[in-house]
Design a protein around this motif. Structure first.
Motif: not given
Lengths: 309, 249
Positions: B221-223, B226, A288-289, A129-132
């Motif tokens: 791409e970067e997600p 948040r 951070q999130v 999930g660090n890139a889409i």
């Protein structure tokens, strides 16, 4: 385009993961639901009521009772002669079966689809999930697994599809079901819970998990999760694990207690609507999130929170 | 019984992936690469089967660029017996990998193929299941326990909500989950010894397999990020926030 959707079920009822797959499939075309099971009329009847399902195929055979991939994949591959796409929820069942179907069809599967951009273009997470990635499939038929948290759930009422019996070759003789140990819990399942209370290694023991995390979860009617560190340390069983290597969740509220926020954990929960973090290290990446953070000793804070709620 | 273990060279799991500015992928230049962690578990499981006298020989195979030799050497240093590198400088998708592995399996006739359940770069979770379909073998995916007896293998699988056990006729496919075992580190003498273990080089063409990709990458791409929220001072303030957010009444 006509789409065959794998219905995840326990023979009597349809599991929630199916509903997001129906929504995703609806973006491609006409949705036909496949219920493969044994004594699964109840599940087929439930599937027929899902909004957006135009027909239900029921393959009822002892060989399909436990969803063994060796038996159901040839059934699906044969049925696919009449469909343009096969869509399964990205559950452990869907992930077990779909690639076997894809290979039988000579199709490259698109895993964990996050969005349907067009009939042949989809987004999916890579690198935890660090890139889409946006990918375009050149295969004539598509095989997709759907990340349940990325699509709205189709309504369980409103449809009135006809149920049609189908049959396949049945038992391939390659595999048999021996048994299962499915944890029985009064609490909501992680992947469908509205609130999740999760604990990390800072809990320091399984007993503390029971005495600190669980009372708060019970007060909120929440599901209980854990970081991989807490699972690896043996505090809780693996099916509690939230993260890249565990379950991907996106509840309304995620309360992370004593969880530092390793990349692999964030990958499993960062799509939650509201994230609340309690941790003694104010520099922990979880902050951070987090929408709301509280720095302090969880052994004092959590019991106080449970009591005051 | 021979055991075949496919391994993949991937970005080390401790390295944070960076998306390339041109949106074509993740930057792999000058970053640490390692064996896919689930594949390490697969190698370890094969070695344990050999130590128990169940497996007679462990063959490791990788499909990738020349640098994947390092990954194969790591597997040899852990205890595998010989290696096959199928060289492809272009990326090969799981379907292509499964087709190549099916050819290797036909030639090597293993009793088990043990693979990682997924590679931590593309997170596809497909190759083992596809290989099972192509060979017409049973598959025990997401394994947390593997027990071979006679001409069958019992695999305990990590499934949603708990565990499930299936019995497969061998030859069969097993894919590993995290709790199957803890992989060993290679000792220095074994690292030295691994240098002289045999490593064969092949190409996809040698097996007559077309590995042309079926999926094209439109962009990477970067997600969405948040935003960090607020910190509260105490439990009362936290409860206040929870009320504002509508979490509690």
């Amino acid at each position: 385009m006509s789409v065959l959707v794998w219905v995840e079920h326990d023979n009597a009822s349809v599991k929630d993961a199916t509903l997001a797959a129906v929504t995703a499939a609806g973006k491609l075309g006409d949705v036909v639901a496949l219920v493969a099971g044994h004594g699964a009329q109840g599940a087929a009847d439930a599937a027929a009521k899902i909004a957006g399902v135009s027909k239900v195929l029921l393959a009822d055979d002892a060989a399909y009772g436990h969803g063994l991939a060796e038996n159901v994949a040839p059934l699906i591959a044969d049925l696919m002669a009449g469909y343009d796409a096969f869509v399964a929820p990205a559950t452990t069942t869907g992930k077990n079966i779909a690639p076997r179907v894809a290979a039988l069809l000579d199709v490259m599967q698109v895993s964990e689809v996050l969005s349907v951009e067009s009939a042949d273009t989809f987004t999916r997470p890579i690198y935890a999930g660090n890139a889409i990635a946006t990918v375009k499939s050149s295969d004539a038929k598509k095989v997709l697994t759907i990340r349940g948290t990325a699509f709205d759930k189709a309504a369980t009422e409103g449809g009135s599809a006809a149920v049609e019996a189908v049959s396949g070759k049945g038992d391939t003789g390659l595999s048999s079901f021996v048994g299962s140990e499915i944890a029985k819990s009064e609490r909501p399942e992680l992947t469908s819970a509205k609130i999740i209370v999760s604990g990390g290694r800072a809990l320091a023991s399984g007993e503390n998990f029971t005495s600190i995390i669980e009372p708060l979860a019970d007060k909120l009617g929440a599901g209980v999760g854990a970081s991989r560190a807490a699972v690896d340390a043996g505090y809780v069983p693996n099916d509690y694990q939230v993260g890249q290597t565990g379950k991907i969740v996106a509840p309304e509220v995620y309360i992370a207690i004593g969880i530092s926020g390793a990349i692999q954990h964030l990958a499993g929960m960062k799509d939650s609507k509201v994230i609340i973090a309690i941790n003694k290290d104010e520099d922990a990446p979880i902050f951070q999130v987090a929408d709301v953070g509280l720095v302090g000793d969880l052994f004092k804070i959590v019991p106080e929170l449970t009591e005051k709620l | 019984m021979k055991v075949l273990v496919p391994v993949k060279r991937v970005l080390d799991y401790n390295v944070k992936p960076r998306v390339k500015a041109d949106g074509t992928g993740v930057d792999l230049a000058n970053v640490k690469m390692s064996m896919n962690p689930f594949d390490e578990i697969a190698v370890e499981e094969a070695i344990r089967l050999k130590e128990k006298g169940v497996a007679s020989e462990i063959v490791v195979v990788s499909i990738g660029e020349q640098k994947a030799q390092e990954t194969l050497r790591t597997a040899l240093a852990m205890g595998a017996d010989r290696a096959i590198l199928i060289v492809s400088e272009d990326k090969v998708e799981p379907l292509g990998v499964a087709k190549l592995l099916a050819k290797v399996a036909e030639a090597e006739q293993p009793g088990l193929v043990i693979l990682g359940k997924q590679a931590i770069d593309d997170d596809n979770n497909q190759t083992g299941q596809m290989l099972g379909a192509l060979l017409g073998w049973g598959q025990g995916t997401f394994a947390s326990k593997v027990e071979v007896s006679g001409d069958s293998v019992e695999v305990t699988r990590e499934v949603d909500g708990g565990l499930e056990t299936v019995k497969l006729k061998t030859p069969a496919i097993v894919t590993t989950d995290l709790r199957l075992n803890e992989p060993r580190y290679a000792s220095l003498p074994n690292i030295m010894k691994a240098k002289s273990k045999p490593m064969e080089q092949k190409t996809p063409a040698d097996y007559g397999v077309d590995v042309t990709p079926r999926l094209s990458i439109v962009k990477v791409e970067e997600p969405a990020k948040r935003q960090a929220g607020v910190k509260v001072a105490d439990v009362d303030e936290l409860i206040g926030k929870l009320k504002t957010l509508g979490v509690v009444a």
